[in-house]
Write an enzyme that holds these catalytic residues in place. Sequence first.
Site, short mmCIF file in Angstrom:
data_model
loop_
_atom_site.label_atom_id
_atom_site.label_comp_id
_atom_site.label_asym_id
_atom_site.label_seq_id
_atom_site.Cartn_x
_atom_site.Cartn_y
_atom_site.Cartn_z
N THR A 1 -38.50 -26.69 -76.89
CA THR A 1 -37.79 -27.54 -77.85
C THR A 1 -38.52 -27.50 -79.20
O THR A 1 -39.68 -27.11 -79.28
CB THR A 1 -37.72 -29.00 -77.38
OG1 THR A 1 -39.05 -29.51 -77.21
CG2 THR A 1 -36.93 -29.13 -76.10
N SER B 1 -34.74 -34.28 -80.52
CA SER B 1 -35.04 -33.07 -79.76
C SER B 1 -33.99 -31.99 -80.03
O SER B 1 -32.79 -32.27 -80.10
CB SER B 1 -35.05 -33.39 -78.26
OG SER B 1 -35.30 -32.24 -77.50
N HIS C 1 -40.00 -33.67 -66.19
CA HIS C 1 -39.74 -32.96 -67.43
C HIS C 1 -40.65 -31.76 -67.70
O HIS C 1 -40.36 -30.94 -68.57
CB HIS C 1 -39.84 -33.93 -68.61
CG HIS C 1 -38.83 -33.70 -69.68
ND1 HIS C 1 -38.38 -32.44 -70.04
CD2 HIS C 1 -38.17 -34.57 -70.50
CE1 HIS C 1 -37.49 -32.56 -71.03
NE2 HIS C 1 -37.35 -33.83 -71.32
N TYR D 1 -37.78 -38.84 -84.27
CA TYR D 1 -37.80 -37.58 -83.53
C TYR D 1 -36.41 -37.32 -82.96
O TYR D 1 -35.81 -38.20 -82.34
CB TYR D 1 -38.83 -37.69 -82.41
CG TYR D 1 -38.95 -36.52 -81.46
CD1 TYR D 1 -40.05 -35.66 -81.54
CD2 TYR D 1 -38.02 -36.29 -80.45
CE1 TYR D 1 -40.20 -34.60 -80.65
CE2 TYR D 1 -38.15 -35.23 -79.57
CZ TYR D 1 -39.24 -34.39 -79.66
OH TYR D 1 -39.38 -33.34 -78.78
#
Length: 669
Positions: free
Chosen positions: A513, A502, A386, A500
């Site tokens: 992001t 994204s 990532h 959360y």
Amino acid sequence: MSYILLRKTFNSHRSRLQEKLTLLVLLQQTRDQSTEKKPKTTDEYEFIHKSKLPTMHFQASLPRLPVPKLEDTCRRYLNAQKPLLSEEEFTKTKSFVDKFLKSEGQTFQKELLATDKRNSHTSYISEYWFDMYLRDRRPLPINYNPILVYNQETDERYNDQLVKATNLIVSSARFMKSLRAGILEPEVFHLNPKKSNTELFRTITGMLPSWISWYGAYAFKAFPLDMSQYANLFNSTRIPEQNKDRIFLDKSARHLVVMRGGNFYSFEVLNSDGSLVAPKKIAANLNFILQDKKQKSENPVGVLTGSDRNRWAEARAHLLKIGNDDILRKIDSAAFVLILDDENIGEEYKGLLHHFLHGDGKNRWFDKSFSLIITKDGFAGVNFEHSWGDGVAILRYFQDIKADISKHLWFRPEDRLLISNINPDVESLEFTLDEEVKNVIQLEGKKYKDWVDSLSVDYMTYEGFGKDEVKKFGVSPDAIMQLAFQLAFYKQEGRTVASYESCSTAAFKHGRTETVRPCTEQTKKVCSILAEKSSEVSNAELKKMIVDCSKAHTELVKNAAMGQGFDRHLFALKKMQEEFGENKSDLFEDSAFSAINYNILSTSTLSTPILLAGGFGPVVPDGYGIGYMIQDKRLGAVVTSYTQHRNATQYVKNLQAAIEDIHRVMISP
């Protein structure tokens, strides 16, 4: 959605912009067409796209990610804290925020703006975000690497492991070549595709110089997206080093690395002249690997890539010391890693999720930008690292490859008969191992097994209530899913927690992001009524409240997509404190600040019809990782948790009940 906000910013420049566009188009039309550069191609086989617009055509003129106003960030932060804190706690947090806004926050904001101005080639968050990923010492699988798994082919013959692997390799190499040649279609968000996703759009914007081309696209109400991450999609890997990793890239490499049974192989997918190796040759190489009688590795080095990063860095340094430079370089520079697994998935969906998310770690190399995994029975998907990039880039690759193998059957099942006379050209890669590294592999393998065995995975699908019906009610499908996640947790524990979602900021140069905070005062109110089954509120009132939830959520998503959330801004301001501040700010020391950044519910969506499964692990030990899909006729989610802290199956049951409750309210008279 993005257009509404952008319009306010650019309306004052519209007249001058249109005059410039007209003039530039006229000037460009008079140029000698013979001087135009065109991509050199050999035949249809070589490239997945031959775009009229160069891949990076819009990059130079992309707008920069804005640094939000300090006042706006403080206000948004407090709004997100309201549903999470008691009145007393909120009063305390507000006092810290007020002080921050009047004193040290102004200093940090000034330094951040100055830093941003000095680095006009990038975004204010880019370096800090890369640093955040690369400094984290936690293992990559589960913690960071997400998965995307393809639907199976309708023609079962094309789910054969050899056939599918060959076609996926060919299409991947075609994508890579198009990207490298600069003829991969640029990624553009079209507000109205019928009007802008046209040849006229490509002709007009293609005539414009790169430094103004974004404005040409804007005139069509189309928004080019940042493509900077694509550079690390192929031939790239994350290399472990003490305290901070680094990203390695070698665009000159022409080979692929294949793993099977913890063993490593390599063969070229590009010839020395840059042309693609023929499909049958690729198939012959794969067939050689699949027929190889070599036993599964007793000391699978790949399991080390699932270790703590400092531990892996230490082990890698030792591997280099005892003579593994060439093989590690071969793996690091490979276009990507193809993983051929000997396991059959069958109909076991949970097993599929576990397999692609982490497996036993022995036949994996989690450091690569992405690994393409194919099981014995032909299930295929990607597990991607990532730090180098986000969902926008990997999803583009994922979708384009699927479209290509559906359109072009480069290798057919009957072609198996034609590869027996082709000599394979495969290099077997053998690590040099001593007793020290063997012991480390065995120890880390045991730790890995104990860890992944503690991960619980479950899923749910709700049929008959999807994007189509939700939109008829005048609410956002994403808002409905986020409300359901909040309600499920409220049913389970009777409270709200930090959540959360994204949101991509790829509309800006080097955007990454932003966080959407889906737990709002509106969702908390609806959750308390539905979870406690209050009879004092009518369905009509509840329906209106759900619409209010949707409006609030949509506004949060708009703000986040436009770089106007508060999370990345506060993250950067905290970095300013670390670099320039003499004293620690009360805001960053506040327990409420720590709590809102400890995300019990971490959610993300990558909805596409070709997706069979997608997911990721919890971001905190006692949290849930929720990957969800929104399709025309159904809603679904994959939920992960650690069994010693949370129960994914229990949460899934509550999520099913939550969606049923919301659906019942929305369809009521």
